[in-house]
Design a protein around this motif. Sequence first.
Motif, PDB file in Angstrom:
ATOM      1  N   VAL A 241     102.605  54.133 -34.359  1.00 17.10           N
ATOM      2  CA  VAL A 241     102.830  52.782 -34.889  1.00 17.10           C
ATOM      3  C   VAL A 241     104.131  52.207 -34.347  1.00 17.10           C
ATOM      4  CG1 VAL A 241     103.303  51.481 -36.999  1.00 17.10           C
ATOM      5  CG2 VAL A 241     101.441  53.143 -36.952  1.00 17.10           C
ATOM      6  N   ILE A 242     105.189  53.041 -34.287  1.00 16.89           N
ATOM      7  CA  ILE A 242     106.471  52.580 -33.737  1.00 16.89           C
ATOM      8  C   ILE A 242     106.302  52.154 -32.281  1.00 16.89           C
ATOM      9  CG2 ILE A 242     108.738  53.399 -33.001  1.00 16.89           C
ATOM     10  CD1 ILE A 242     108.670  52.699 -35.894  1.00 16.89           C
ATOM     11  N   ALA A 243     105.540  52.954 -31.499  1.00 11.01           N
ATOM     12  CA  ALA A 243     105.325  52.613 -30.092  1.00 11.01           C
ATOM     13  C   ALA A 243     104.565  51.301 -29.952  1.00 11.01           C
ATOM     14  CB  ALA A 243     104.580  53.746 -29.395  1.00 11.01           C
ATOM     15  N   LEU A 244     103.524  51.117 -30.746  1.00 13.51           N
ATOM     16  CA  LEU A 244     102.775  49.857 -30.695  1.00 13.51           C
ATOM     17  C   LEU A 244     103.663  48.692 -31.109  1.00 13.51           C
ATOM     18  CD1 LEU A 244      99.373  51.011 -32.258  1.00 13.51           C
ATOM     19  CD2 LEU A 244      99.880  50.564 -29.844  1.00 13.51           C
ATOM     20  N   PHE A 245     104.513  48.936 -32.071  1.00 13.80           N
ATOM     21  CA  PHE A 245     105.429  47.886 -32.528  1.00 13.80           C
ATOM     22  C   PHE A 245     106.419  47.522 -31.428  1.00 13.80           C
ATOM     23  CE2 PHE A 245     109.272  46.563 -34.931  1.00 13.80           C
ATOM     24  CZ  PHE A 245     108.735  45.447 -35.553  1.00 13.80           C
ATOM     25  N   VAL A 246     106.937  48.516 -30.734  1.00 14.69           N
ATOM     26  CA  VAL A 246     107.897  48.269 -29.654  1.00 14.69           C
ATOM     27  C   VAL A 246     107.268  47.404 -28.566  1.00 14.69           C
ATOM     28  CG1 VAL A 246     109.137  49.379 -27.757  1.00 14.69           C
ATOM     29  CG2 VAL A 246     109.308  50.310 -30.067  1.00 14.69           C
ATOM     30  N   TYR A 247     105.984  47.669 -28.260  1.00  5.98           N
ATOM     31  CA  TYR A 247     105.323  46.938 -27.175  1.00  5.98           C
ATOM     32  C   TYR A 247     104.537  45.729 -27.664  1.00  5.98           C
ATOM     33  CZ  TYR A 247     106.671  50.747 -24.125  1.00  5.98           C
ATOM     34  OH  TYR A 247     107.406  51.649 -23.408  1.00  5.98           O
ATOM     35  N   SER A 248     104.837  45.284 -28.886  1.00  5.08           N
ATOM     36  CA  SER A 248     104.152  44.079 -29.382  1.00  5.08           C
ATOM     37  C   SER A 248     104.681  42.822 -28.701  1.00  5.08           C
ATOM     38  CB  SER A 248     104.315  43.972 -30.900  1.00  5.08           C
ATOM     39  OG  SER A 248     105.695  43.861 -31.244  1.00  5.08           O
ATOM     40  N   VAL A 249     105.975  42.818 -28.349  1.00 10.89           N
ATOM     41  CA  VAL A 249     106.578  41.696 -27.619  1.00 10.89           C
ATOM     42  C   VAL A 249     107.623  42.257 -26.666  1.00 10.89           C
ATOM     43  CG1 VAL A 249     106.217  39.959 -29.413  1.00 10.89           C
ATOM     44  CG2 VAL A 249     108.289  41.348 -29.440  1.00 10.89           C
ATOM     45  N   PRO A 250     107.900  41.562 -25.573  1.00 10.85           N
ATOM     46  CA  PRO A 250     109.025  41.990 -24.718  1.00 10.85           C
ATOM     47  C   PRO A 250     110.348  41.710 -25.425  1.00 10.85           C
ATOM     48  CG  PRO A 250     108.086  39.950 -23.904  1.00 10.85           C
ATOM     49  CD  PRO A 250     107.175  40.404 -25.001  1.00 10.85           C
ATOM     50  N   THR A 251     111.341  42.461 -25.120  1.00 13.22           N
ATOM     51  CA  THR A 251     112.619  42.354 -25.824  1.00 13.22           C
ATOM     52  C   THR A 251     113.725  41.981 -24.857  1.00 13.22           C
ATOM     53  OG1 THR A 251     112.988  44.724 -25.511  1.00 13.22           O
ATOM     54  CG2 THR A 251     111.962  44.033 -27.557  1.00 13.22           C
ATOM     55  N   TRP A 252     114.802  41.407 -25.406  1.00 12.01           N
ATOM     56  CA  TRP A 252     115.943  40.973 -24.607  1.00 12.01           C
ATOM     57  C   TRP A 252     116.938  42.102 -24.400  1.00 12.01           C
ATOM     58  CZ3 TRP A 252     120.711  40.849 -27.225  1.00 12.01           C
ATOM     59  CH2 TRP A 252     120.639  41.030 -28.610  1.00 12.01           C
ATOM     60  N   ALA A 253     116.771  43.249 -25.146  1.00 10.56           N
ATOM     61  CA  ALA A 253     117.652  44.410 -24.985  1.00 10.56           C
ATOM     62  C   ALA A 253     116.859  45.641 -25.386  1.00 10.56           C
ATOM     63  CB  ALA A 253     118.908  44.267 -25.830  1.00 10.56           C
ATOM     64  N   SER A 254     117.288  46.785 -24.893  1.00  9.23           N
ATOM     65  CA  SER A 254     116.589  48.022 -25.244  1.00  9.23           C
ATOM     66  C   SER A 254     117.014  48.536 -26.600  1.00  9.23           C
ATOM     67  CB  SER A 254     116.863  49.093 -24.178  1.00  9.23           C
ATOM     68  OG  SER A 254     118.260  49.347 -24.082  1.00  9.23           O
ATOM     69  N   ALA A 255     118.288  48.296 -26.989  1.00 10.08           N
ATOM     70  CA  ALA A 255     118.790  48.747 -28.284  1.00 10.08           C
ATOM     71  C   ALA A 255     120.049  47.965 -28.599  1.00 10.08           C
ATOM     72  CB  ALA A 255     119.078  50.249 -28.250  1.00 10.08           C
ATOM     73  N   PHE A 256     120.485  48.067 -29.845  1.00 10.39           N
ATOM     74  CA  PHE A 256     121.713  47.394 -30.260  1.00 10.39           C
ATOM     75  C   PHE A 256     122.905  48.248 -29.857  1.00 10.39           C
ATOM     76  CE2 PHE A 256     118.830  45.367 -33.440  1.00 10.39           C
ATOM     77  CZ  PHE A 256     119.034  44.065 -33.036  1.00 10.39           C
ATOM     78  N   ASP A 257     123.310  48.106 -28.590  1.00 12.32           N
ATOM     79  CA  ASP A 257     124.488  48.841 -28.150  1.00 12.32           C
ATOM     80  C   ASP A 257     125.728  47.966 -28.340  1.00 12.32           C
ATOM     81  OD1 ASP A 257     124.240  46.961 -26.141  1.00 12.32           O
ATOM     82  OD2 ASP A 257     123.541  48.404 -24.641  1.00 12.32           O
ATOM     83  N   ALA A 258     126.880  48.418 -27.840  1.00 13.74           N
ATOM     84  CA  ALA A 258     128.131  47.694 -28.051  1.00 13.74           C
ATOM     85  C   ALA A 258     128.095  46.306 -27.421  1.00 13.74           C
ATOM     86  CB  ALA A 258     129.293  48.517 -27.482  1.00 13.74           C
ATOM     87  N   MET A 259     127.499  46.203 -26.226  1.00 12.29           N
ATOM     88  CA  MET A 259     127.429  44.916 -25.533  1.00 12.29           C
ATOM     89  C   MET A 259     126.607  43.912 -26.330  1.00 12.29           C
ATOM     90  SD  MET A 259     128.133  42.914 -23.038  1.00 12.29           S
ATOM     91  CE  MET A 259     128.793  43.935 -21.737  1.00 12.29           C
ATOM     92  N   GLU A 260     125.444  44.337 -26.805  1.00 12.43           N
ATOM     93  CA  GLU A 260     124.578  43.414 -27.539  1.00 12.43           C
ATOM     94  C   GLU A 260     125.209  43.001 -28.856  1.00 12.43           C
ATOM     95  OE1 GLU A 260     122.439  42.330 -25.719  1.00 12.43           O
ATOM     96  OE2 GLU A 260     122.447  43.931 -24.245  1.00 12.43           O
ATOM     97  N   MET A 261     125.895  43.926 -29.523  1.00 15.80           N
ATOM     98  CA  MET A 261     126.532  43.566 -30.785  1.00 15.80           C
ATOM     99  C   MET A 261     127.716  42.631 -30.546  1.00 15.80           C
ATOM    100  SD  MET A 261     124.585  44.776 -32.928  1.00 15.80           S
ATOM    101  CE  MET A 261     125.549  44.161 -34.312  1.00 15.80           C
ATOM    102  N   ALA A 262     128.388  42.802 -29.407  1.00 21.46           N
ATOM    103  CA  ALA A 262     129.483  41.884 -29.086  1.00 21.46           C
ATOM    104  C   ALA A 262     128.951  40.478 -28.848  1.00 21.46           C
ATOM    105  CB  ALA A 262     130.242  42.393 -27.864  1.00 21.46           C
ATOM    106  N   ARG A 263     127.826  40.386 -28.177  1.00 23.85           N
ATOM    107  CA  ARG A 263     127.216  39.077 -27.924  1.00 23.85           C
ATOM    108  C   ARG A 263     126.769  38.422 -29.222  1.00 23.85           C
ATOM    109  NH1 ARG A 263     122.629  40.083 -23.721  1.00 23.85           N
ATOM    110  NH2 ARG A 263     122.544  37.802 -23.717  1.00 23.85           N
ATOM    111  N   ILE A 264     126.208  39.251 -30.146  1.00 18.37           N
ATOM    112  CA  ILE A 264     125.795  38.702 -31.440  1.00 18.37           C
ATOM    113  C   ILE A 264     127.021  38.250 -32.221  1.00 18.37           C
ATOM    114  CG2 ILE A 264     124.817  39.340 -33.671  1.00 18.37           C
ATOM    115  CD1 ILE A 264     122.793  41.038 -32.164  1.00 18.37           C
ATOM    116  N   GLY A 265     128.091  39.050 -32.165  1.00 17.59           N
ATOM    117  CA  GLY A 265     129.308  38.652 -32.870  1.00 17.59           C
ATOM    118  C   GLY A 265     129.897  37.363 -32.327  1.00 17.59           C
ATOM    119  N   ARG A 266     129.782  37.165 -31.017  1.00 17.67           N
ATOM    120  CA  ARG A 266     130.290  35.933 -30.410  1.00 17.67           C
ATOM    121  C   ARG A 266     129.500  34.720 -30.860  1.00 17.67           C
ATOM    122  NH1 ARG A 266     130.487  34.598 -23.959  1.00 17.67           N
ATOM    123  NH2 ARG A 266     131.706  32.657 -24.130  1.00 17.67           N
ATOM    124  N   ALA A 267     128.224  34.960 -31.181  1.00 15.30           N
ATOM    125  CA  ALA A 267     127.375  33.846 -31.611  1.00 15.30           C
ATOM    126  C   ALA A 267     127.665  33.411 -33.035  1.00 15.30           C
ATOM    127  CB  ALA A 267     125.902  34.231 -31.477  1.00 15.30           C
TER     128      ALA A 267
END
Length: 738
Positions: free
Chosen positions: A636-662
Amino acid sequence: MESNVDSGATLMPVSKPTVQNETRGVSPTPGTKDEPTLRYRKTPIFLLFIYLPTLIVPWVLICIMTKRPLGGGSSYYDQSGTHYINNAVGVLITQLLKSTNAVLAVPIISTLLAHAAIVYAMRRYHDQKLNVQQLFALADKGWSNYLLLWSAKSRGKGSCFLWLGALLILLGAVLQPLMSVLVSFETIAATSCIDIPIGGCSNLGPMVVGYDPEPADMPFVQRDLVMQDVLTRLVTVSDLEPQPNLWPINPDKSDFLNGYQKPPDRRMFASYAPDSGFNPEGFFVTALENGTNTGVLREHAVRLNSSVRCEPIQKVDIPSPCPGARPFEMNIERPGAGIQLSVCVPGNASQFPFTPSRHRQDTVEEFYFHFEGPYNLTGAVNRTNTTIYCNASTSRGYFELGNELNHYVYGPLLDRWPDPDDIMTNFNDFRNDIAYSRPTEEDPSASMSELDWLLPFGRSMVSPFNSFEDLKASSVPGPLMVSAEVLFGNYSFLRFIADTTTNMTSNQMYAGVCEHGSFPFSQVIGIYSGELPGSYCGDAVEIVLDSYDLDDRLSLMISSYARIFNNTVFVEYMLAISIYFANRAVLTKTVLGEGPLYAREIYSSPGLIMVRPTMATASLVVITVLIFLQTLGLVVIALFVYSVPTWASAFDAMEMARIGRAMSDGDLPPLGPVRFKDEERLAKIDALIGRVSESNLSSENEGESEIRRQGAELASGRIKLALGGQGLVTRKVLREKS
């Protein structure tokens, strides 16, 4: 698998602080056509293909190996004798995969959840809810952080994804330790082709531990041999002497004083005496020694079960004449002493009671006994007459000998011999003929088969019989009839007194009795309550030489011998012992008559030591359910992951910094302790990442040229993402924009 859905998707910038539910922009991160921002990731499916075999394969192997080896065959005791080296390899692979799964479970599941968290944080439907506090908990991989989970609900960090992820991590963490507790590995002796008696892969083969008589040969055993054998053993037997061919009917019976009785005691008649206190279920007899086992092989042996029941009756109840084709009758009358002794056993004293069939057969014999004598001779307190009736039920059939499969506890008496397919597939029974054929329900006599040309060489050495026609005309009767002939007939000391055709004097009768000296049960404790018959022969030589009148001594011998029939309980015990020896003689003398050329060989082999898993049925169900739930969750997790394309693979430091900037300047607390009101403020901010629609762009307080530029990008199909964006991110929408 990748899809270049939108090579220019960006998180929009923030122009000023905003309020709850306002679209929060992130400074543009221009995408490139070489590496699109929204795409499907290969890592989750790769991890799934690595992990699932380590989860499912060892459990499948364990379930198989609990029932049969991997090398082939229907069980570890499969009579085909397949080599089982593959099973050892299977155990090694199972342990290796289990250890690998224990190491990979938490990291891989956590990685898959991290990929799924990105999808969970994207706005996929209008009523979706996720605040920044919950988003931060997912970015921290809170599903594996027990301190975070402990306070998640009270601090507003909990979400459905967080709890389900924690449950999936828990399943992965506890499954292998639980499996190690519930599944154990034991060493067993399994059947290999080396152990197969006939047609195996070794000339050494298993060991012969005994011989079993063929049913069709039993009627040909010499009658006199049986009678003499029974008489000899009754004269010398002690009920404290272990009998090698005596087997207790229920070997696991706890009535033996809850285990206080030792196994050798179960082979003593004293353990089955009426006053023993053990109250056993009885015993049976075979031609094999008690405790014979066949190791990893499965074989049957013939057995004879007999039970005796006696009760007092009236003299008029004794049938006259004694019925039957050739009944056994004995009458002694000594009018001078007031003694009358009569015995009647109906039936045919020259007919074997069973057919050659291997199925269970039952026969019932009757015994009538009457004795009259004066008080001073019988020793009775209230009566001088004894009249009893006994019946003996005897069953002949087969049972499975103790072996590895039945934990060396031999089986019960079978009603029917197994069918040919069952014998061929599951058992190691063979006949001792040229072809070593498998025993069937009824086989011809091994001694009178097509091997007649061997008889002069084989039978003359091992068998005393000469004429089969004579043997057929005078077969051994049932065990109660044999007992009656030995105790009262021509094999008994009473024949000297009962035979009136020779006109012997009392002195001659007395001399014959004492010279014969065969007084049964003289060593059995508790049978004789007074003097033994043999005690009157102590000074026989002097008495005979002095020519005393010995009528009184003869009467005393008869009376002391008849006294054991005053008590029906002791009669049952005495007849049970006699019947045991009668049954034993038929079986063992048949084996001796058949010899190694014809008697069926019983084999035993230790087998090949192997390791196999073992577990209870409840353990099988529990672990199977847990593996199914974990597998289902991962799929189910795998099907959920491939339900839509994503803008990042995981919430790493870079992605959280970008979210914080927003986020606005006042949304994030400054460096230092995070206060409760800071967490409350974060819990009110929409953290879903969605598309920026045209209405969002028009409401932004941006310059006219920027709005026109963004509108142009939307018109050309470019997708803008923003924290709090209200536009849905679904496959359908993305296909329309692509």
